[in-house]
Motif scaffolding. Sequence first.
Motif, short mmCIF file in Angstrom:
data_model
loop_
_atom_site.label_atom_id
_atom_site.label_comp_id
_atom_site.label_asym_id
_atom_site.label_seq_id
_atom_site.Cartn_x
_atom_site.Cartn_y
_atom_site.Cartn_z
N HIS A 111 0.81 -1.23 0.00
CA HIS A 111 0.00 0.00 0.00
C HIS A 111 0.85 1.28 0.00
O HIS A 111 0.56 2.24 -0.74
CB HIS A 111 -0.91 -0.03 1.23
CG HIS A 111 -1.89 1.09 1.29
ND1 HIS A 111 -2.99 1.18 0.46
CD2 HIS A 111 -1.93 2.20 2.07
CE1 HIS A 111 -3.66 2.28 0.73
NE2 HIS A 111 -3.04 2.92 1.71
N HIS A 115 1.16 4.32 -2.84
CA HIS A 115 1.04 5.76 -2.58
C HIS A 115 2.25 6.50 -3.15
O HIS A 115 2.12 7.56 -3.76
CB HIS A 115 0.96 6.03 -1.07
CG HIS A 115 -0.43 5.99 -0.50
ND1 HIS A 115 -1.46 6.78 -0.98
CD2 HIS A 115 -0.96 5.27 0.53
CE1 HIS A 115 -2.56 6.56 -0.27
NE2 HIS A 115 -2.30 5.64 0.64
N SER A 135 -0.18 9.34 6.04
CA SER A 135 -1.56 8.91 5.80
C SER A 135 -2.27 8.70 7.12
O SER A 135 -1.75 9.06 8.19
CB SER A 135 -1.56 7.63 4.96
OG SER A 135 -1.14 6.56 5.77
N ASP A 298 -6.71 7.09 -0.71
CA ASP A 298 -6.71 5.72 -1.23
C ASP A 298 -7.47 5.59 -2.55
O ASP A 298 -8.58 6.10 -2.70
CB ASP A 298 -7.30 4.77 -0.18
CG ASP A 298 -6.34 4.58 0.99
OD1 ASP A 298 -5.19 5.03 0.88
OD2 ASP A 298 -6.74 3.96 1.99
#
Length: 340
Positions: A111, A115, A135, A298
């Motif tokens: 993840h 990003h 985040s 996201d």
Amino acid sequence: MNILGIETSCDDTAVAIYSDTKGILSNIVSSQIQIHQQWGGVFPELAAREHTKNILYVLDTAIKEANITPEEIDGIAVTVAPGLIVSLVIGFSAAKALSLAWDKLLIPVHHIEAHIFANFIEKEVPYPFLALVVSGGHTELHIIKGFENYQFLGGTLDDAVGEAYDKVARMLGLGYPGGPIIDKLAKEGREVIKFPRPLIKDKGKNKFNFSFSGLKSAVLREIEKGNFKKEDIAKSFQEAATDVLVYKTIDAAMEFNIKNIVVAGGVSANSRLREKLLNFGKTKNLNIHFPPLYLCTDNAAMVAYTGFKRFKEKHKTINLDFEAKARLRLDKFVDILYKS
Ligand code: KG4
Ligand code: ZN
């Protein structure tokens, strides 16, 4: 080549299709904000239930909007770590099912990596660069020496910065997610309280680590005293939080003599963080890169793109027995990938 990306690591159900010749063909995000608003944060079991409800509809919409048939899709990229495990496994199971049913490549994506590489979708950044990942779940600094060549410098010892924004917003009764609300409200306020900047001057083992829970508690104490307006508290908190992020990032860039800085994750949308990093960066001759606003929070376009890169540059895929992981550092993910 067309890659379908799936992202369900937290509370957004997202599917996107990336084409190496045409770019993003579709990018569908089904947000669960309404559901989690009443809790002031993400409630894991509810998130998982919503993903299960939404995933097929989001998938169908992404395929229709891209105007593509399953035959034209070459691979399925999916976020396998880190995140809420109950959420991750839903996207991962959907990806495994599609790869099996359609006989497609299965490509794992981290993840945080997604990003970071969201910054490349419109324009590539030269290596090496420093990545500040900010985040709801992470606050980390990495040196990115190349694709899959990652060095972890430091991370948060307690709350992530986005989490601190969300909690401060909840304490002020402002709603969820708190980051964009505080960002907007702070523009109307003044820095009337000099909140602590935790670890900002640490030159020891926490030089590149962060801590936001003390700042959050200091904000709570001021709210309880009731002496200041909400906008002034929002402004004072935002100044403290962004000072720490900016100072440590520039410090790391100078120490490692890195000229390019990439900012990634939901908090990279923050207007004050952008302004301060750009201004401070200019005085040090650094190039600062931010993802376009629609790719900050996201989404699955960043997963499809990173999956495309993984296959194009490394020819790396995984089998159906690969497992999702709730916690997994970016550099360790690469280690695991090549052991599987
Ligand atoms: O990357 P993301 O969508 O999800 C995670 O991977 O955690 O980040 C969501 C976080 C939330 O905490 C939200 O409040 C924060 O990003 N955020 C912001 C802004 N927009 C989103 N924080 C500060 N300023 C913003 N403009
Ligand atoms: Zn995220």
